[in-house]
Motif scaffolding. Structure first.
Motif, PDB file in Angstrom:
ATOM      1  N   PHE A  18      16.590 -35.751  15.293  1.00  0.00           N
ATOM      2  CA  PHE A  18      15.719 -34.800  16.010  1.00  0.00           C
ATOM      3  C   PHE A  18      15.260 -35.524  17.295  1.00  0.00           C
ATOM      4  O   PHE A  18      15.270 -35.189  18.476  1.00  0.00           O
ATOM      5  N   SER A  19      14.791 -37.004  17.149  1.00  0.00           N
ATOM      6  CA  SER A  19      14.506 -37.760  18.329  1.00  0.00           C
ATOM      7  C   SER A  19      15.627 -37.876  19.456  1.00  0.00           C
ATOM      8  O   SER A  19      15.370 -37.684  20.550  1.00  0.00           O
ATOM      9  N   SER A  20      16.861 -37.998  18.955  1.00  0.00           N
ATOM     10  CA  SER A  20      17.897 -38.363  19.808  1.00  0.00           C
ATOM     11  C   SER A  20      18.014 -37.177  20.451  1.00  0.00           C
ATOM     12  O   SER A  20      18.326 -36.939  21.773  1.00  0.00           O
ATOM     13  N   TRP A  21      17.762 -35.845  19.929  1.00  0.00           N
ATOM     14  CA  TRP A  21      18.288 -34.361  20.493  1.00  0.00           C
ATOM     15  C   TRP A  21      17.083 -34.469  21.310  1.00  0.00           C
ATOM     16  O   TRP A  21      17.286 -33.845  22.865  1.00  0.00           O
ATOM     17  N   GLU A  22      15.856 -34.557  21.128  1.00  0.00           N
ATOM     18  CA  GLU A  22      14.655 -34.248  22.121  1.00  0.00           C
ATOM     19  C   GLU A  22      14.902 -35.275  23.464  1.00  0.00           C
ATOM     20  O   GLU A  22      14.702 -34.888  24.275  1.00  0.00           O
ATOM     21  N   GLN A  23      15.171 -36.722  23.074  1.00  0.00           N
ATOM     22  CA  GLN A  23      15.619 -37.619  24.350  1.00  0.00           C
ATOM     23  C   GLN A  23      16.611 -37.146  25.262  1.00  0.00           C
ATOM     24  O   GLN A  23      16.211 -36.874  26.381  1.00  0.00           O
ATOM     25  N   GLY A  24      17.622 -36.419  24.604  1.00  0.00           N
ATOM     26  CA  GLY A  24      18.683 -36.051  25.316  1.00  0.00           C
ATOM     27  C   GLY A  24      18.236 -34.744  26.341  1.00  0.00           C
ATOM     28  O   GLY A  24      18.694 -34.659  27.425  1.00  0.00           O
TER      29      GLY A  24
END
Length: 138
Positions: A18-24
């Motif tokens: 989720f964090s990776s998606w959000e950062q992207g």
């Protein structure tokens, strides 16, 4: 609970994904994650007093002031005196801030649809209540 190790592993993996998606998705806007989260909270809640915004974000009003200063300089939020309490300042989105909020919110809606689509109709119906129950712990 017998499967606490598996639950722990899955929670960590979910958080990382989720964090990776959000950062992207935030990276494409040119904003930092804290700035986008500030826009999200104001966009979802409407104009807020600084103290209310700080509470929703889980930060101090001092650190929020620095963040809001940057958003004001970027033309995304504006401060206004609170009409009911002249000692308080309210923060609201500018039209440009509203555009950022709406674009990011659409991505969150799509993500929520994708998550709900991975569940059975019964699971999808219960999932929000389960999340609320879990969130009380934080």
């Amino acid at each position: 609970m017998d499967n606490i190790e598996e639950l722990t592993r899955l929670l960590i993996e979910f958080y990382e994904r989720f964090s990776s998606w959000e950062q992207g998705v935030v990276r494409e806007t040119g904003l930092t994650l804290p700035r986008m989260h500030t826009l999200e909270i104001i966009g979802a809640s409407g104009e807020l007093r600084m103290k209310e915004l700080a509470e929703k974000m889980g930060v101090t009003t001092g650190s929020l002031t620095v963040l809001v200063d940057r958003l004001v300089r970027a033309g995304l939020v504006e401060r206004r005196p609170d009409e009911k309490d002249r000692r308080s300042i309210r923060v609201g989105l500018t039209p440009e801030g509203q555009k950022h909020f709406e674009g990011h919110h659409k991505l969150h809606l799509q993500l929520s649809q994708d998550i709900a689509g991975a569940l059975s109709p019964e699971e999808a119906e219960r999932f929000p209540d389960m999340l609320k129950k879990i969130m009380v712990q934080f």
